[in-house]
Enzyme design. Structure first.
Site, mmCIF file in Angstrom:
data_model
loop_
_atom_site.group_PDB
_atom_site.id
_atom_site.type_symbol
_atom_site.label_atom_id
_atom_site.label_comp_id
_atom_site.label_asym_id
_atom_site.label_seq_id
_atom_site.Cartn_x
_atom_site.Cartn_y
_atom_site.Cartn_z
ATOM 1 N N LYS A 230 0.810 -1.176 -0.020
ATOM 2 C CA LYS A 230 -0.052 0.168 -0.164
ATOM 3 C C LYS A 230 0.937 1.277 -0.113
ATOM 4 O O LYS A 230 0.607 2.127 -0.661
ATOM 5 C CB LYS A 230 -1.016 0.081 1.225
ATOM 6 N N GLN B 96 -4.285 -1.100 9.705
ATOM 7 C CA GLN B 96 -4.352 -2.369 9.035
ATOM 8 C C GLN B 96 -4.731 -3.518 10.044
ATOM 9 O O GLN B 96 -4.586 -3.432 11.210
ATOM 10 C CB GLN B 96 -2.834 -2.959 8.563
ATOM 11 N N ASP C 138 -11.005 3.342 4.499
ATOM 12 C CA ASP C 138 -11.303 2.083 4.256
ATOM 13 C C ASP C 138 -12.777 1.664 4.493
ATOM 14 O O ASP C 138 -13.195 0.640 3.932
ATOM 15 C CB ASP C 138 -10.664 1.294 5.737
HETATM 16 N N1 GUN Z 1 -6.929 -6.302 6.338
HETATM 17 C C1 GUN Z 1 -7.445 -7.149 5.406
HETATM 18 N N2 GUN Z 1 -7.892 -6.325 4.533
HETATM 19 C C2 GUN Z 1 -7.832 -4.992 4.923
HETATM 20 C C3 GUN Z 1 -8.376 -3.784 4.351
HETATM 21 O O1 GUN Z 1 -9.012 -3.639 3.332
HETATM 22 N N3 GUN Z 1 -7.894 -2.702 5.147
HETATM 23 C C4 GUN Z 1 -7.472 -2.789 6.432
HETATM 24 N N4 GUN Z 1 -7.289 -1.588 7.231
HETATM 25 N N5 GUN Z 1 -7.001 -3.923 6.960
HETATM 26 C C5 GUN Z 1 -7.123 -4.911 6.125
#
Ligand code: GUN
Length: 297
Positions: free
Chosen positions: A53, A97, A120
């Protein structure tokens, strides 16, 4: 029938070219979109997602404030960092995350994120807006799935969609997005899960099957009708001594057999994964535009 492979890497790359151009235009106006990234703990899969990311941000010109916290981080420390990012005008999006290490209260952290920076789409305010069909940040993986279907020319309107998995990150939001009275939605949706009595009964009549169960071989060829569209959201690590890393990634779908029966299928890796990151970039750019008072549709 042999399926057309939906190339998520390509679709994501196309979208990132568009986003990069948009970021360059914003920079001419003095606007630099910013993402605050928080990773707590040492989970290897989470680490690699977060690094991907951050790299993606760098590639398209988004500023990212990268934070790695130890697994021993307290709830108070984590909340304080979120609060700091809420107040920081350089930050338009906050990404914590998931999953968080045991002992940390995920719901409390998500609630602390300013909904205007919740790229998110996990804050209850954004979840609620999404459910009632108001403008909101849409969660990245479900939004990426819909983009893949749309850009592959799959008709979602009126389709029988079966989602396998009811997580807060994928299954639940995706079901809600697909039943909206909107373009690229208007589907008839069934959500199956670990207590579903007869999974095959549902998947067999589906026009579109979306596997998001987190378990290899959850969807096999005998469970599907000819010509079905299959989207595989699963990312599972399987031990493999022939690989340098000692493992390989597989989805939730028996890809080799299912691709002989489906009309469209996403691979793992290279299907939904690259789209999740792209939609995060998309939401961050959108948030920066909103913060600058630029109209977003
Ligand atoms: N863990 C798995 N997928 C995601 C996501 O799309 N965003 C976040 N913040 N954590 C995750």
């Amino acid at each position: 029938m042999t399926a057309q492979i939906i190339d998520g890497k390509q679709v994501a790359a196309d979208m990132r070219v568009e986003l990069k151009e948009e970021v360059a235009k914003l920079k001419e106006k003095g606007i630099v979109p910013g993402l605050g990234v928080i990773l707590v703990g040492e989970d290897p899969a989470s680490k690699s997602y977060v690094t991907a990311k951050e790299r993606a941000c760098e590639n398209i010109g988004i500023y990212s404030d990268n934070n790695r916290l130890s697994a021993e981080t307290s709830q108070e420390e984590l909340m304080a960092l979120v609060e700091k990012m809420n107040k920081d005008p350089k930050i338009n999006g906050i990404l914590v995350q998931l999953l968080l290490p045991k002992g940390l209260n995920e719901a409390e952290v998500l609630l602390a994120i300013d909904p205007a920076k919740d790229v998110d789409g996990f804050h209850p305010v954004n979840v609620g807006k999404m459910v009632v069909g108001e403008k909101a940040f849409l969660p990245c993986t479900p939004h990426g799935v819909i983009q893949l279907l749309k850009r592959s020319g799959v008709t979602i309107e009126g389709a029988e969609v079966v989602i396998v998995g009811r997580s807060n990150i994928v299954g639940k939001p995706l079901a809600n997005m697909l039943i909206q009275k909107k373009p690229n939605a208007n589907a008839t949706v069934t959500v199956c899960h670990t207590r579903t009595k007869d999974l095959t009964y549902h998947t067999k009549r589906a026009d579109i099957v979306i596997a998001a169960a987190g378990r290899p071989n959850t969807v096999t060829a005998d469970m599907l009708k000819e010509g079905v569209v299959v989207i595989d959201v699963g990312v599972n690590r399987i031990e493999d001594a022939t690989k340098k890393k000692g493992y390989r990634l597989v989805g939730d779908v028996d890809f080799e057999a299912v691709k002989e029966k489906a009309s469209f299928i996403t691979p793992v890796p290279g299907g939904v994964g690259p789209m999740t990151i792209t939609m995060l970039l998309y939401n961050t750019v959108e948030s920066a535009k909103r913060a600058a008072g630029i109209e977003v549709d």
